[in-house]
Design a protein around this motif. Structure first.
Motif, short mmCIF file in Angstrom:
data_model
loop_
_atom_site.label_atom_id
_atom_site.label_comp_id
_atom_site.label_asym_id
_atom_site.label_seq_id
_atom_site.Cartn_x
_atom_site.Cartn_y
_atom_site.Cartn_z
N VAL A 134 -15.95 48.83 11.16
CA VAL A 134 -17.36 49.19 11.09
C VAL A 134 -17.85 49.09 9.64
O VAL A 134 -18.90 48.51 9.36
CB VAL A 134 -17.61 50.61 11.65
CG1 VAL A 134 -19.02 51.08 11.39
CG2 VAL A 134 -17.27 50.65 13.13
N ARG A 135 -17.08 49.66 8.74
CA ARG A 135 -17.42 49.64 7.31
C ARG A 135 -17.51 48.22 6.78
O ARG A 135 -18.47 47.86 6.09
CB ARG A 135 -16.36 50.42 6.53
CG ARG A 135 -16.89 51.51 5.68
CD ARG A 135 -15.85 52.22 4.85
NE ARG A 135 -14.59 51.55 4.71
CZ ARG A 135 -13.41 52.13 4.90
NH1 ARG A 135 -13.31 53.39 5.23
NH2 ARG A 135 -12.29 51.45 4.74
N ASP A 136 -16.53 47.40 7.12
CA ASP A 136 -16.52 46.00 6.66
C ASP A 136 -17.73 45.23 7.20
O ASP A 136 -18.33 44.42 6.50
CB ASP A 136 -15.22 45.30 7.06
CG ASP A 136 -14.01 45.83 6.31
OD1 ASP A 136 -14.19 46.56 5.30
OD2 ASP A 136 -12.87 45.53 6.73
N ASN A 137 -18.09 45.48 8.47
CA ASN A 137 -19.25 44.83 9.07
C ASN A 137 -20.55 45.30 8.40
O ASN A 137 -21.46 44.51 8.20
CB ASN A 137 -19.32 45.08 10.57
CG ASN A 137 -18.31 44.25 11.34
OD1 ASN A 137 -17.88 43.20 10.87
ND2 ASN A 137 -17.91 44.73 12.50
N LEU A 138 -20.60 46.57 8.05
CA LEU A 138 -21.78 47.10 7.37
C LEU A 138 -21.93 46.49 5.98
O LEU A 138 -23.04 46.10 5.58
CB LEU A 138 -21.70 48.63 7.26
CG LEU A 138 -22.91 49.32 6.65
CD1 LEU A 138 -24.17 49.06 7.48
CD2 LEU A 138 -22.66 50.81 6.51
N VAL A 139 -20.83 46.36 5.27
CA VAL A 139 -20.87 45.70 3.95
C VAL A 139 -21.37 44.26 4.11
O VAL A 139 -22.27 43.82 3.39
CB VAL A 139 -19.49 45.73 3.26
CG1 VAL A 139 -19.46 44.81 2.06
CG2 VAL A 139 -19.12 47.15 2.86
N ALA A 140 -20.82 43.55 5.09
CA ALA A 140 -21.22 42.15 5.30
C ALA A 140 -22.71 42.04 5.64
O ALA A 140 -23.42 41.18 5.09
CB ALA A 140 -20.37 41.53 6.40
N MET A 141 -23.20 42.92 6.51
CA MET A 141 -24.60 42.87 6.91
C MET A 141 -25.53 43.20 5.74
O MET A 141 -26.53 42.52 5.53
CB MET A 141 -24.85 43.86 8.06
CG MET A 141 -26.25 43.79 8.67
SD MET A 141 -27.51 44.83 7.88
CE MET A 141 -26.87 46.46 8.03
N THR A 142 -25.18 44.19 4.96
CA THR A 142 -26.06 44.59 3.85
C THR A 142 -26.01 43.60 2.69
O THR A 142 -26.93 43.55 1.89
CB THR A 142 -25.74 46.01 3.34
OG1 THR A 142 -24.37 46.07 2.93
CG2 THR A 142 -26.02 47.06 4.40
N GLN A 143 -24.96 42.80 2.62
CA GLN A 143 -24.88 41.78 1.58
C GLN A 143 -25.40 40.42 2.05
O GLN A 143 -25.58 39.51 1.26
CB GLN A 143 -23.44 41.64 1.08
CG GLN A 143 -23.00 42.83 0.27
CD GLN A 143 -21.58 42.71 -0.25
OE1 GLN A 143 -20.79 41.90 0.21
NE2 GLN A 143 -21.25 43.54 -1.23
N LYS A 144 -25.68 40.31 3.33
CA LYS A 144 -26.14 39.05 3.91
C LYS A 144 -27.61 38.76 3.62
O LYS A 144 -27.98 37.63 3.32
CB LYS A 144 -25.92 39.10 5.43
CG LYS A 144 -26.36 37.88 6.18
CD LYS A 144 -26.06 38.04 7.66
CE LYS A 144 -26.50 36.83 8.46
NZ LYS A 144 -26.19 37.00 9.89
N PHE A 145 -28.45 39.79 3.69
CA PHE A 145 -29.89 39.60 3.59
C PHE A 145 -30.45 40.00 2.24
O PHE A 145 -30.23 41.10 1.77
CB PHE A 145 -30.62 40.39 4.68
CG PHE A 145 -30.26 39.96 6.07
CD1 PHE A 145 -30.73 38.75 6.58
CD2 PHE A 145 -29.45 40.75 6.86
CE1 PHE A 145 -30.40 38.35 7.86
CE2 PHE A 145 -29.12 40.35 8.15
CZ PHE A 145 -29.59 39.15 8.65
N SER A 146 -31.23 39.09 1.66
CA SER A 146 -31.98 39.44 0.45
C SER A 146 -33.31 40.03 0.90
O SER A 146 -33.73 39.87 2.05
CB SER A 146 -32.23 38.19 -0.40
OG SER A 146 -33.21 37.37 0.21
#
Length: 143
Positions: free
Chosen positions: A115-127
């Motif tokens: 969950v944490r890794d997915n959250l990091v990926a999602m928050t770093q995906k979008f500018s």
């Protein structure tokens, strides 16, 4: 998941990006109304974002907040979350244990790590530029 302050910061930053892209400045009152937040609280959040060089504040009668397009394209949701809430959401144990790790896991460690890794990926995906465009095009909404 995010604190109320962080939610307001994300929404306010998207709103200011939209306004900047339409060559307008947004004042505190307008931003607070757009994100349904108390004005004084919004002012403090915007001040934090300015101190972090995410937003710019222009004083005077024609003043307000702007989010330069070049900066919008660099700043990710992750940056605002880290500024307002810290990185704990991305690094801490899901149960709040202090000594949780791969070597000393809590009962939900492996599942929460995903969950944490997915959250990091999602928050770093979008500018914020991406987010402003999505909302301007009516693909998503802030309210």
């Amino acid at each position: 998941m995010f604190s109320k302050a962080c939610e307001y910061a994300i929404k306010a930053t998207i709103y200011i990006a939209q306004q900047t892209n339409q060559e307008r400045r947004a004042n505190v009152k307008e931003v607070a109304k757009s994100v349904n937040a108390p004005e004084a609280f919004t002012a403090k959040i915007l001040q934090q974002l300015c101190r972090a060089n995410i937003l710019e504040s222009v004083r005077g009668k024609q003043g307000g907040f702007v989010f330069p397009t070049a900066t919008q394209k660099q700043i990710k949701i992750y940056d605002v979350v880290e500024l307002i809430d810290g990185d704990g959401l991305f690094t801490n144990c899901g149960l709040g244990l202090h000594k949780c790790s791969s070597e000393n896991p809590c009962p939900v460690h492996d599942d929460f790590k995903i969950v944490r890794d997915n959250l990091v990926a999602m928050t770093q995906k979008f500018s914020f530029y991406d987010l402003a465009l999505k909302t301007e095009n009516g693909l998503v909404w802030l309210k």
